[in-house]
Design an enzyme around this catalytic site. Structure first.
Site, short mmCIF file in Angstrom:
data_model
loop_
_atom_site.label_atom_id
_atom_site.label_comp_id
_atom_site.label_asym_id
_atom_site.label_seq_id
_atom_site.Cartn_x
_atom_site.Cartn_y
_atom_site.Cartn_z
N SER A 127 0.85 -1.19 0.00
CA SER A 127 0.00 0.00 0.00
C SER A 127 0.89 1.24 0.00
O SER A 127 2.10 1.16 0.18
CB SER A 127 -0.90 0.01 1.23
OG SER A 127 -0.13 0.14 2.41
N LEU B 97 1.13 3.69 2.21
CA LEU B 97 1.79 3.84 3.50
C LEU B 97 2.78 2.72 3.74
O LEU B 97 3.87 2.94 4.28
CB LEU B 97 0.75 3.88 4.62
CG LEU B 97 1.28 3.95 6.05
CD1 LEU B 97 2.23 5.13 6.22
CD2 LEU B 97 0.13 4.03 7.05
N TYR C 41 -16.37 0.45 9.61
CA TYR C 41 -14.95 0.83 9.69
C TYR C 41 -14.61 1.37 11.07
O TYR C 41 -13.64 0.93 11.70
CB TYR C 41 -14.64 1.86 8.61
CG TYR C 41 -13.20 2.33 8.60
CD1 TYR C 41 -12.19 1.51 8.10
CD2 TYR C 41 -12.85 3.60 9.06
CE1 TYR C 41 -10.87 1.94 8.08
CE2 TYR C 41 -11.55 4.04 9.05
CZ TYR C 41 -10.55 3.21 8.55
OH TYR C 41 -9.25 3.64 8.54
N SER D 170 -3.54 10.28 -0.86
CA SER D 170 -2.67 9.63 -1.83
C SER D 170 -1.53 10.57 -2.19
O SER D 170 -1.53 11.75 -1.84
CB SER D 170 -3.46 9.24 -3.09
OG SER D 170 -3.88 10.41 -3.77
#
Length: 311
Positions: A47, A49, A191, A226
């Site tokens: 990903s 990160l 979430y 992003s």
């Protein structure tokens, strides 16, 4: 006298800037030296990160074990890391296939991870899954999938690695969580619930692991933007809801979060909240003035419904 004061001001500012620069440089060097030769496991390393965490720990001389769901992306990350690092001061990363949401395979993958170097010094639980929608529109199956990825997956992997750390009486576990583990935002119930659950588990784990000299840290950023995402202009003053919960404008870059994770590992911080003043204030308002917080949230819902009706 006045001229001397005017001339001394730029010099004073320059001196302060120099001190701040030296402080940050020394702090960065100390953080990297703290992870040198350490075995560091990073989940979802592919990903945005995860890649940045891999980069900062790799350049710091850590012995990386990188986990991800796609072998091709893991190989691409491997090539990117070794192509820019000094091979005399870094280790070639180990690659492990792992889908953290597939809770049935995690025990076997944990054995693979431990077989890489025989131990784990730092486990960075980075993998996460998001979903957005009204509670009644999200199926129980999707609720469960979110809990598997964000809660059960990390704790199963942590429990599988813990015996190794306990036997050595050393280690550190890092959970990269979210500010939504502190405050729930509407239309993200599944979430937020998974993030709240993870915070509760790792808070308890922190207390239990103290006797074994094992550190437990949680890093809670706001929205992670992003690489190419820029804040979009909007009339924030028109809505108190947007004023409190605008996402992109208060997002943090993956590079910022990765560097904070490195500092957290180096200093063994227990909890970090990466948020600008507005979302940080929301956390404290939720804690000390819950009625005000819920009123703001309810106001946001009403405005959203009104906007839909007008459209």
């Amino acid at each position: 006298m006045g001229i001397l004061a005017v001339l001394s001001l730029p010099l004073l500012l320059l001196g302060i800037s120099g001190i701040i620069y030296i402080y940050h440089s020394v702090r960065c060097l100390l953080s990297k030296s703290a992870v040198q030769n350490k075995v560091v496991v990073i989940t979802d390393a592919i990903s945005g990160l995860g890649k940045e965490c891999s980069r900062v720990f790799h350049t710091g001389g850590a012995r990386l074990v990188l986990c991800g769901r796609t072998w091709e992306k893991l190989e691409a990350l491997y090539d990117a890391l070794i192509s820019v690092a000094d091979p005399s001061t870094t280790y070639a990363p180990k690659l492990i296939l792992l889908d953290i949401s597939d809770i049935n395979c995690i025990q076997d993958v944990a054995k693979e991870i431990l077989n890489c170097y025989g131990c784990v010094d730092v486990l960075i639980n980075n993998a996460s899954m998001k979903v957005k929608g009204a509670v009644q529109s999200i199926s129980l199956e999707l609720d469960k999938k979110i809990m598997d990825a964000n809660y059960f997956g990390p704790i199963i992997l942590t429990k599988a690695i813990l015996p190794n750390m306990i036997s050595r009486r050393t280690g550190q576990i890092v959970l990269i969580n979210s500010i939504q583990g502190k405050v729930g935002i509407p239309f993200r119930a599944a979430y937020a619930a998974s993030k709240h659950a993870a915070v509760g588990f790792f808070d308890c784990l922190r207390a239990e692991m103290e006797e074994f000299n094992i550190s437990v840290s949680t890093v809670n950023p706001t929205f992670i933007c992003s690489y190419h995402c820029q804040p979009t202009p909007a009339n924030w003053e028109a809505s108190i809801w947007k004023f409190f919960f605008r996402k992109v404008a208060y997002g943090v870059h993956p590079v910022e979060v990765a560097e904070e994770v490195l500092r957290t590992v180096s200093s063994k911080k227990q909890e970090v909240l990466m948020a600008n003043p507005i979302p940080r204030a929301a956390v404290y308002i939720r804690t000390f003035f819950p009625e005000l917080f819920f009123a703001i949230v309810a106001s946001g819902i009403r405005e959203k419904l009104k906007a839909k009706e007008e459209n």
